[in-house]
Design a protein around this motif. Sequence first.
Motif, PDB file in Angstrom:
ATOM      1  N   LYS A  64       3.521  10.552  -6.404  1.00  0.00           N
ATOM      2  CA  LYS A  64       4.555  10.984  -7.348  1.00  0.00           C
ATOM      3  C   LYS A  64       3.940  11.248  -8.722  1.00  0.00           C
ATOM      4  CE  LYS A  64       8.820  11.886  -8.402  1.00  0.00           C
ATOM      5  NZ  LYS A  64       9.840  10.831  -8.404  1.00  0.00           N
ATOM      6  N   GLU A  65       2.980  10.411  -9.109  1.00  0.00           N
ATOM      7  CA  GLU A  65       2.315  10.608 -10.400  1.00  0.00           C
ATOM      8  C   GLU A  65       1.508  11.906 -10.404  1.00  0.00           C
ATOM      9  OE1 GLU A  65       1.268   9.919 -14.283  1.00  0.00           O
ATOM     10  OE2 GLU A  65       2.774   8.907 -13.047  1.00  0.00           O
ATOM     11  N   ARG A  66       0.806  12.170  -9.297  1.00  0.00           N
ATOM     12  CA  ARG A  66       0.042  13.421  -9.200  1.00  0.00           C
ATOM     13  C   ARG A  66       0.980  14.629  -9.219  1.00  0.00           C
ATOM     14  NH1 ARG A  66      -3.801  12.779  -4.098  1.00  0.00           N
ATOM     15  NH2 ARG A  66      -4.217  14.964  -4.640  1.00  0.00           N
ATOM     16  N   ASN A  90       0.828  -1.210   0.000  1.00  0.00           N
ATOM     17  CA  ASN A  90       0.000   0.000   0.000  1.00  0.00           C
ATOM     18  C   ASN A  90       0.864   1.262   0.000  1.00  0.00           C
ATOM     19  OD1 ASN A  90      -2.338  -1.521   0.028  1.00  0.00           O
ATOM     20  ND2 ASN A  90      -2.540  -1.459   2.261  1.00  0.00           N
ATOM     21  N   CYS A  91       1.983   1.223   0.750  1.00  0.00           N
ATOM     22  CA  CYS A  91       2.883   2.384   0.776  1.00  0.00           C
ATOM     23  C   CYS A  91       3.484   2.635  -0.602  1.00  0.00           C
ATOM     24  CB  CYS A  91       3.985   2.157   1.807  1.00  0.00           C
ATOM     25  SG  CYS A  91       3.447   2.318   3.521  1.00  0.00           S
ATOM     26  N   VAL A  92       3.867   1.551  -1.271  1.00  0.00           N
ATOM     27  CA  VAL A  92       4.425   1.696  -2.621  1.00  0.00           C
ATOM     28  C   VAL A  92       3.382   2.289  -3.562  1.00  0.00           C
ATOM     29  CG1 VAL A  92       5.351   0.456  -4.607  1.00  0.00           C
ATOM     30  CG2 VAL A  92       6.103  -0.141  -2.314  1.00  0.00           C
ATOM     31  N   ALA A 103       4.264  24.941  -2.006  1.00  0.00           N
ATOM     32  CA  ALA A 103       4.185  24.099  -0.801  1.00  0.00           C
ATOM     33  C   ALA A 103       3.302  22.881  -1.053  1.00  0.00           C
ATOM     34  CB  ALA A 103       3.641  24.923   0.370  1.00  0.00           C
ATOM     35  N   SER A 104       2.202  23.080  -1.812  1.00  0.00           N
ATOM     36  CA  SER A 104       1.321  21.952  -2.131  1.00  0.00           C
ATOM     37  C   SER A 104       2.045  20.909  -2.981  1.00  0.00           C
ATOM     38  CB  SER A 104       0.085  22.469  -2.875  1.00  0.00           C
ATOM     39  OG  SER A 104      -0.740  21.397  -3.278  1.00  0.00           O
ATOM     40  N   LEU A 105       2.828  21.369  -3.950  1.00  0.00           N
ATOM     41  CA  LEU A 105       3.590  20.431  -4.777  1.00  0.00           C
ATOM     42  C   LEU A 105       4.661  19.720  -3.959  1.00  0.00           C
ATOM     43  CD1 LEU A 105       4.008  22.579  -8.005  1.00  0.00           C
ATOM     44  CD2 LEU A 105       2.775  20.427  -7.833  1.00  0.00           C
ATOM     45  N   SER A 162       5.271  11.368  -0.927  1.00  0.00           N
ATOM     46  CA  SER A 162       5.679  10.223  -1.743  1.00  0.00           C
ATOM     47  C   SER A 162       6.960   9.608  -1.198  1.00  0.00           C
ATOM     48  CB  SER A 162       5.873  10.675  -3.196  1.00  0.00           C
ATOM     49  OG  SER A 162       6.401   9.620  -3.978  1.00  0.00           O
ATOM     50  N   GLU A 163       7.938  10.461  -0.880  1.00  0.00           N
ATOM     51  CA  GLU A 163       9.190   9.955  -0.314  1.00  0.00           C
ATOM     52  C   GLU A 163       8.960   9.323   1.055  1.00  0.00           C
ATOM     53  OE1 GLU A 163      11.692  13.349  -0.274  1.00  0.00           O
ATOM     54  OE2 GLU A 163      12.025  13.356  -2.460  1.00  0.00           O
ATOM     55  N   LYS A 164       8.045   9.917   1.836  1.00  0.00           N
ATOM     56  CA  LYS A 164       7.743   9.361   3.154  1.00  0.00           C
ATOM     57  C   LYS A 164       7.110   7.979   3.026  1.00  0.00           C
ATOM     58  CE  LYS A 164       5.333  10.453   7.460  1.00  0.00           C
ATOM     59  NZ  LYS A 164       4.453  11.421   8.164  1.00  0.00           N
TER      60      LYS A 164
END
Length: 491
Positions: free
Chosen positions: A158-160, A149-151, A418-420, A427-429
Amino acid sequence: MQDEKDIPVDIHTNKLLEWLISRRHCNREWNDKILVVRRKINDAIQDMPESEEISNILSGSYINYFHCLLIVEILKDTESDTKNFFGRYSSQRMKDWVEIVNLYKKDNIYLAEAAQFLIRNVSYEIPALKRRLIKVQTMQEECQTKACNCVKRGNDLKERYNVMCNQLRIEGKDIKSELVKVANRDLPSALEEIVKLTHNLSDAVSYYDAFAQYTQSSETIKTCPLLSHIIEKGNTTTYEWRYGKKPTAIEEPQTESVVSKAGEESNEDAIDFGETIDFGGDQIDFGTEPTTNDGIDFGSEEEPFEIVDVISNEPVVDVAKGPDALLVLENKKTRDSFSNELLELEAFLDQRLDEMKLHDVSFNELLDTSSVIQRQSPESVKKMLAAVHSVIEALNDDKIQKKLLMKSSPSYVNRLAASLKEKLLMSEKMLQQRKVFEKMKSELRDEMVQIQPKIDIIVKRSKELQKQIAEDISKKYKNRPVNLMGGIDTV
């Protein structure tokens, strides 16, 4: 008639200790006496010969009476050189373990202890390890699911992030500066498209002006001055709109910096009061020193006054500064006026169209009006109305509004950046969280590998112990078969 020796003795494993005490094979004080035996065992195992068989016995599980019998048999071989003429052993090791066996045999405390070991293994140890094994397996599956689920969540974020960057036409390396550059690059051409659409509104503006002049009996009325200016001259500077002439020079307003440096991020919320004003010294110089008399010096009478007209509608030099240097459609104040005039023109055309549909206006009623009013029909008004709608839609387009905000509002750029960044950080988290779950899964796998051998060893030793207890009890009942019900076989 069935022989007595063939009648089995059935004992429930959970009641085995109580059964032994009730049949007077053991007494109730066995637990106190066994402490002495355990202390002697702990002392005896400190001095043991090097033997693989003894090492296997000591490394398995809790040492009981039957283990002690095996150790004595092994010591008969290892300590054979200490055996004297009378068959006794002078070795202290042998003496210690023989004493332990004798203490075990007294009052059959070995049987009570063995029964307690068996009950504990069957009722508690093995079930607890099996429950732990099942729990570890379940937790391992949960970690696998959460890692997946994390992946998935990380890839979605990342896609968004990439989609938003593509929509904003930025690379995403230096988000804030890229947003400002995109606004400065794309906004002029987008606003020019709106100006081209306004050329289709010239008939509508003329119609509105003529109607207002007719109803108010004034030929000087201009209903949409800013819209007429844009139709005639395009998206000029605010200065040209205000003063009716082009500036000789343009000083573009300094755009507030929205790119935060790494070392300045901690101070980005501080209030900036601007540069320090330098008065040139510790005291304010108000001019020449006063004369000896304390009166006010009005200057020389021969020196004429120079009168300067400080109240003027136009600046002295034709330089567009500050908001006047912005284009009309970039300046928020004039852009709002432009939007209001479009809405006013739309409302007028809507009203005229409704009046034309509800009332049949005769030709005689329009004889004293201008030709612009006389030649209008519902079809022409609809066409004008459609042209107005197209300009309003273009002005309110989401992409143009965002570019206008990016150019004029540093706070909006900061929020958008900031939103981006938040999506990228999340994503990194998520990917980091996946590593945590993978590590937990690996640790649980190692624990599961350790639990299963423990269960196998305890089950094996419990089976041996159950068999030894049954044989020992059988000897006390003329070798009758003994069945320990609910024992290790059921587990």
